[in-house]
Design a protein around this motif. Structure first.
Motif, PDB file in Angstrom:
ATOM      1  N   GLY A  37      34.886  50.228  46.928  1.00  0.00           N
ATOM      2  CA  GLY A  37      34.540  48.966  47.596  1.00  0.00           C
ATOM      3  C   GLY A  37      35.610  47.922  47.332  1.00  0.00           C
ATOM      4  N   ALA A  38      36.437  47.646  48.351  1.00  0.00           N
ATOM      5  CA  ALA A  38      37.554  46.703  48.171  1.00  0.00           C
ATOM      6  C   ALA A  38      37.294  45.407  48.921  1.00  0.00           C
ATOM      7  N   GLY A  39      36.090  44.852  48.724  1.00  0.00           N
ATOM      8  CA  GLY A  39      35.750  43.565  49.343  1.00  0.00           C
ATOM      9  C   GLY A  39      36.082  42.428  48.391  1.00  0.00           C
ATOM     10  N   MET A  40      35.245  41.389  48.425  1.00  0.00           N
ATOM     11  CA  MET A  40      35.563  40.176  47.653  1.00  0.00           C
ATOM     12  C   MET A  40      35.663  40.455  46.162  1.00  0.00           C
ATOM     13  N   ILE A  41      34.562  40.977  45.579  1.00  0.00           N
ATOM     14  CA  ILE A  41      34.614  41.146  44.120  1.00  0.00           C
ATOM     15  C   ILE A  41      35.417  42.397  43.747  1.00  0.00           C
ATOM     16  N   GLY A  42      35.451  43.393  44.622  1.00  0.00           N
ATOM     17  CA  GLY A  42      36.274  44.586  44.355  1.00  0.00           C
ATOM     18  C   GLY A  42      37.732  44.185  44.203  1.00  0.00           C
ATOM     19  N   GLN A  43      38.214  43.382  45.131  1.00  0.00           N
ATOM     20  CA  GLN A  43      39.621  42.953  45.055  1.00  0.00           C
ATOM     21  C   GLN A  43      39.857  42.058  43.843  1.00  0.00           C
ATOM     22  N   VAL A  84      41.277  53.960  44.975  1.00  0.00           N
ATOM     23  CA  VAL A  84      40.404  52.985  45.653  1.00  0.00           C
ATOM     24  C   VAL A  84      39.879  53.607  46.940  1.00  0.00           C
ATOM     25  N   THR A  85      38.716  53.136  47.359  1.00  0.00           N
ATOM     26  CA  THR A  85      38.210  53.516  48.675  1.00  0.00           C
ATOM     27  C   THR A  85      37.421  52.356  49.247  1.00  0.00           C
ATOM     28  N   ASP A  86      37.283  52.360  50.570  1.00  0.00           N
ATOM     29  CA  ASP A  86      36.409  51.393  51.243  1.00  0.00           C
ATOM     30  C   ASP A  86      36.008  52.008  52.572  1.00  0.00           C
ATOM     31  N   SER A 127      30.886  48.202  45.988  1.00  0.00           N
ATOM     32  CA  SER A 127      30.495  48.313  47.401  1.00  0.00           C
ATOM     33  C   SER A 127      29.177  47.563  47.596  1.00  0.00           C
ATOM     34  N   TRP A 128      28.623  47.602  48.800  1.00  0.00           N
ATOM     35  CA  TRP A 128      27.362  46.902  49.063  1.00  0.00           C
ATOM     36  C   TRP A 128      26.225  47.512  48.240  1.00  0.00           C
ATOM     37  N   GLY A 129      25.283  46.668  47.868  1.00  0.00           N
ATOM     38  CA  GLY A 129      24.181  47.069  46.988  1.00  0.00           C
ATOM     39  C   GLY A 129      23.502  48.390  47.338  1.00  0.00           C
ATOM     40  N   GLU A 144      28.619  46.882  39.844  1.00  0.00           N
ATOM     41  CA  GLU A 144      28.233  45.497  40.132  1.00  0.00           C
ATOM     42  C   GLU A 144      26.736  45.451  40.415  1.00  0.00           C
ATOM     43  N   LYS A 145      26.117  44.291  40.200  1.00  0.00           N
ATOM     44  CA  LYS A 145      24.703  44.139  40.510  1.00  0.00           C
ATOM     45  C   LYS A 145      24.525  44.228  42.014  1.00  0.00           C
ATOM     46  N   PRO A 146      23.388  44.684  42.522  1.00  0.00           N
ATOM     47  CA  PRO A 146      22.287  45.277  41.766  1.00  0.00           C
ATOM     48  C   PRO A 146      22.598  46.747  41.438  1.00  0.00           C
ATOM     49  N   GLY A 154      28.109  36.232  56.260  1.00  0.00           N
ATOM     50  CA  GLY A 154      27.271  36.500  57.437  1.00  0.00           C
ATOM     51  C   GLY A 154      26.248  37.606  57.237  1.00  0.00           C
ATOM     52  N   HIS A 155      26.576  38.590  56.370  1.00  0.00           N
ATOM     53  CA  HIS A 155      25.644  39.715  56.203  1.00  0.00           C
ATOM     54  C   HIS A 155      24.500  39.387  55.229  1.00  0.00           C
ATOM     55  N   TYR A 156      24.476  38.166  54.706  1.00  0.00           N
ATOM     56  CA  TYR A 156      23.473  37.781  53.702  1.00  0.00           C
ATOM     57  C   TYR A 156      22.099  37.657  54.374  1.00  0.00           C
ATOM     58  N   VAL A 206      18.771  37.070  41.105  1.00  0.00           N
ATOM     59  CA  VAL A 206      18.767  38.209  40.177  1.00  0.00           C
ATOM     60  C   VAL A 206      19.620  37.908  38.939  1.00  0.00           C
ATOM     61  N   HIS A 207      20.608  37.035  39.087  1.00  0.00           N
ATOM     62  CA  HIS A 207      21.406  36.659  37.907  1.00  0.00           C
ATOM     63  C   HIS A 207      20.540  35.924  36.876  1.00  0.00           C
ATOM     64  N   GLU A 208      19.679  35.004  37.351  1.00  0.00           N
ATOM     65  CA  GLU A 208      18.799  34.301  36.399  1.00  0.00           C
ATOM     66  C   GLU A 208      17.759  35.265  35.838  1.00  0.00           C
TER      67      GLU A 208
HETATM   68  P1  NAI Z   1      31.907  42.434  50.261  1.00  0.00           P
HETATM   69  O1  NAI Z   1      31.164  42.678  51.525  1.00  0.00           O
HETATM   70  O2  NAI Z   1      32.972  41.387  50.255  1.00  0.00           O
HETATM   71  O3  NAI Z   1      32.582  43.782  49.750  1.00  0.00           O
HETATM   72  C1  NAI Z   1      31.939  45.009  49.738  1.00  0.00           C
HETATM   73  C2  NAI Z   1      32.947  46.051  50.199  1.00  0.00           C
HETATM   74  O4  NAI Z   1      32.379  47.342  50.033  1.00  0.00           O
HETATM   75  C3  NAI Z   1      33.321  45.903  51.681  1.00  0.00           C
HETATM   76  O5  NAI Z   1      34.734  45.897  51.807  1.00  0.00           O
HETATM   77  C4  NAI Z   1      32.699  47.122  52.331  1.00  0.00           C
HETATM   78  O6  NAI Z   1      33.446  47.598  53.438  1.00  0.00           O
HETATM   79  C5  NAI Z   1      32.717  48.106  51.177  1.00  0.00           C
HETATM   80  N1  NAI Z   1      31.744  49.185  51.255  1.00  0.00           N
HETATM   81  C6  NAI Z   1      30.445  49.127  51.650  1.00  0.00           C
HETATM   82  N2  NAI Z   1      29.856  50.332  51.542  1.00  0.00           N
HETATM   83  C7  NAI Z   1      30.800  51.176  51.061  1.00  0.00           C
HETATM   84  C8  NAI Z   1      30.803  52.545  50.708  1.00  0.00           C
HETATM   85  N3  NAI Z   1      29.723  53.306  50.869  1.00  0.00           N
HETATM   86  N4  NAI Z   1      31.944  53.067  50.216  1.00  0.00           N
HETATM   87  C9  NAI Z   1      33.049  52.309  50.072  1.00  0.00           C
HETATM   88  N5  NAI Z   1      33.105  51.009  50.390  1.00  0.00           N
HETATM   89  C10 NAI Z   1      31.994  50.447  50.866  1.00  0.00           C
HETATM   90  O7  NAI Z   1      30.815  42.125  49.153  1.00  0.00           O
HETATM   91  P2  NAI Z   1      31.040  41.517  47.703  1.00  0.00           P
HETATM   92  O8  NAI Z   1      30.672  40.089  47.717  1.00  0.00           O
HETATM   93  O9  NAI Z   1      32.340  41.926  47.171  1.00  0.00           O
HETATM   94  O10 NAI Z   1      29.834  42.249  46.911  1.00  0.00           O
HETATM   95  C11 NAI Z   1      29.910  43.587  46.532  1.00  0.00           C
HETATM   96  C12 NAI Z   1      28.888  43.844  45.424  1.00  0.00           C
HETATM   97  O11 NAI Z   1      29.215  43.061  44.296  1.00  0.00           O
HETATM   98  C13 NAI Z   1      27.450  43.467  45.812  1.00  0.00           C
HETATM   99  O12 NAI Z   1      26.580  44.387  45.255  1.00  0.00           O
HETATM  100  C14 NAI Z   1      27.276  42.089  45.194  1.00  0.00           C
HETATM  101  O13 NAI Z   1      25.926  41.829  44.861  1.00  0.00           O
HETATM  102  C15 NAI Z   1      28.133  42.204  43.955  1.00  0.00           C
HETATM  103  N6  NAI Z   1      28.688  40.903  43.551  1.00  0.00           N
HETATM  104  C16 NAI Z   1      28.535  40.501  42.267  1.00  0.00           C
HETATM  105  C17 NAI Z   1      28.976  39.267  41.883  1.00  0.00           C
HETATM  106  C18 NAI Z   1      28.722  38.783  40.506  1.00  0.00           C
HETATM  107  O14 NAI Z   1      28.750  37.579  40.308  1.00  0.00           O
HETATM  108  N7  NAI Z   1      28.515  39.643  39.540  1.00  0.00           N
HETATM  109  C19 NAI Z   1      29.678  38.376  42.808  1.00  0.00           C
HETATM  110  C20 NAI Z   1      29.805  38.922  44.121  1.00  0.00           C
HETATM  111  C21 NAI Z   1      29.346  40.143  44.466  1.00  0.00           C
END
Ligand code: NAI
Ligand code: ISE
Length: 335
Positions: free
Chosen positions: A9-15, A33-35, A73-75, A95-97, A161-163, A174-176
């Motif tokens: 999962g190379a999204g926001m927190i992955g990166q 890495v994969t996404d 990746s997504w929850g 990452e949570k959850p 947008g996906h929220y 869930v953090h609290e």
């Molecule tokens: P995001 O949508 O920016 O990134 C998720 C990435 O995972 C996307 O690039 C998506 O294409 C990819 N992805 C989805 N399913 C996949 C799969 N089966 N295999 C590979 N890649 C896949 O979301 P974000 O914000 O990075 O959140 C990701 C996770 O991290 C969530 O579970 C979120 O709850 C958690 N998170 C935790 C935070 C914290 O404060 N501890 C902060 C932000 C996110």
């Protein structure tokens, strides 16, 4: 030993975790890495030499060059990769959850318990934040007497947008839910949700919400969850004890006083507010992997409890009633 990490999962927190593993932390490197969006994974690999792009998360887990796995990746996809990592005998930071439901988390608990050893850590980074640790130190030292109430505020300027509306509880509050169990050292026994006037900034959501958590001791925690409040990312907490209170300080490093006003800085988002907490969290996890120690951070049990309390919170939101939290017996591995 340099711990070779594969990231799913190379999204926001992955990166962000890839950046810290590659540039900030010691004793670790990202090797795979994969996404599901291959362009994202390719972009990450092109920016840093030595990273292999895999087509799927299962391939990352199976890669012999990967010592340990980070799941960002997504929850709903977490369960699959955590189970695969356990089966492959590799430590996994998820990452949570931990998973979407209490039952899915039980599958993980059972699978991990069958190995006789902890290998899963869940990304509840507030336990690593210096302000939260200072808050807990005051409570644990008994300086304010027994905690009676905790007032929490969790405000996001906006959400992606996906929220979905359920994520107010399962993704944000869930953090609290985790932090209060850790801070007070006790379980949550019931939840209730209050629904204030709706913020027009978040039309498709029921925003804000107030989540009430009753703890085993009878202490009550209230959590304001606002996710479209525009002005900044604002995390607050105040514990009210029998003889005093203790609060998280302001996040701003300085306060400016000029022309009859004072001002400070409010973080723009979670990445900024908790940047050091994430660094400490992943560094301690890496150090444990390198030493061959089971992870010491939030466990699969903590991930399970967070999922069950979140489910109770969702039911409380739907019904308007107070909903009890029912946990399975805690397996010996987590005591
Ligand atoms: P995001 O949508 O920016 O990134 C998720 C990435 O995972 C996307 O690039 C998506 O294409 C990819 N992805 C989805 N399913 C996949 C799969 N089966 N295999 C590979 N890649 C896949 O979301 P974000 O914000 O990075 O959140 C990701 C996770 O991290 C969530 O579970 C979120 O709850 C958690 N998170 C935790 C935070 C914290 O404060 N501890 C902060 C932000 C996110
Ligand atoms: C996000 O997924 C996080 O975990 C952040 O810490 C939280 O503040 C935000 O509300 C979530 O969407």
């Amino acid at each position: 030993m340099v711990v070779r990490i594969g990231v799913i999962g190379a999204g926001m927190i992955g990166q962000d975790h890839i950046r810290r593993i590659s540039e900030v932390l010691s004793g670790c490197e990202v090797v795979a890495v994969t996404d599901v969006d291959p362009a994202k994974a390719r972009e990450v690999a092109d920016a840093r030499p030595g990273i292999t792009v895999h087509a799927t998360g299962d391939e990352v887990v199976a890669d012999p060059a990967v010592d340990a796995v980070v799941v960002t990746s997504w929850g709903p996809t977490h369960r699959q990769y955590v189970l695969a990592s356990i089966a492959a005998g590799k430590q996994v930071f998820c990452e949570k959850p931990l998973a979407e439901s209490g039952q899915d988390c039980i599958d993980i608990l059972e699978s991990e318990a069958a190995t006789g050893r902890r290998s899963v850590q869940v990304g509840y980074m507030r336990r690593y934040d210096s302000a939260y640790r200072a808050l807990k130190a005051v409570v644990d030292a008994g300086e304010i007497g027994a905690p009676l109430m905790v007032h929490c505020v969790h405000r996001n300027p906006s959400v992606p947008g996906h929220y979905r509306k359920e994520m107010m509880i399962t993704d944000t509050a869930v953090h609290e839910i985790d932090a209060m169990r850790w801070l007070l050292g006790e379980e949550i026994v019931s939840t209730q949700v209050l629904v204030p006037r709706k913020n027009a900034n978040g039309v498709e959501l029921q925003d804000p919400l107030i989540l009430l958590l009753t703890m085993e001791s009878g202490a009550i925690v209230d959590v304001e969850i606002s996710v479209n409040i525009r002005y900044g990312y604002d995390i607050r907490g105040e514990v009210v004890g029998e003889n005093g209170t203790v609060s998280l300080g302001e996040a701003s490093p300085v306060t400016v006083r000029r022309e009859g006003r004072f001002s400070g800085h409010i973080p723009v988002g979670w990445r900024e507010r908790f940047i050091r907490a994430y660094d400490t969290e992943i560094q301690e996890w890496v150090d444990g992997v390198a030493a061959g120690r089971p992870p010491a951070g939030p466990s699969s049990w903590d991930g399970y409890v967070a999922a069950v309390v979140s489910e109770a919170g969702l039911e409380a939101l739907r019904s308007g009633a107070r909903v009890d939290v029912k946990l399975v017996d805690k397996p010996a591995l987590y005591t």
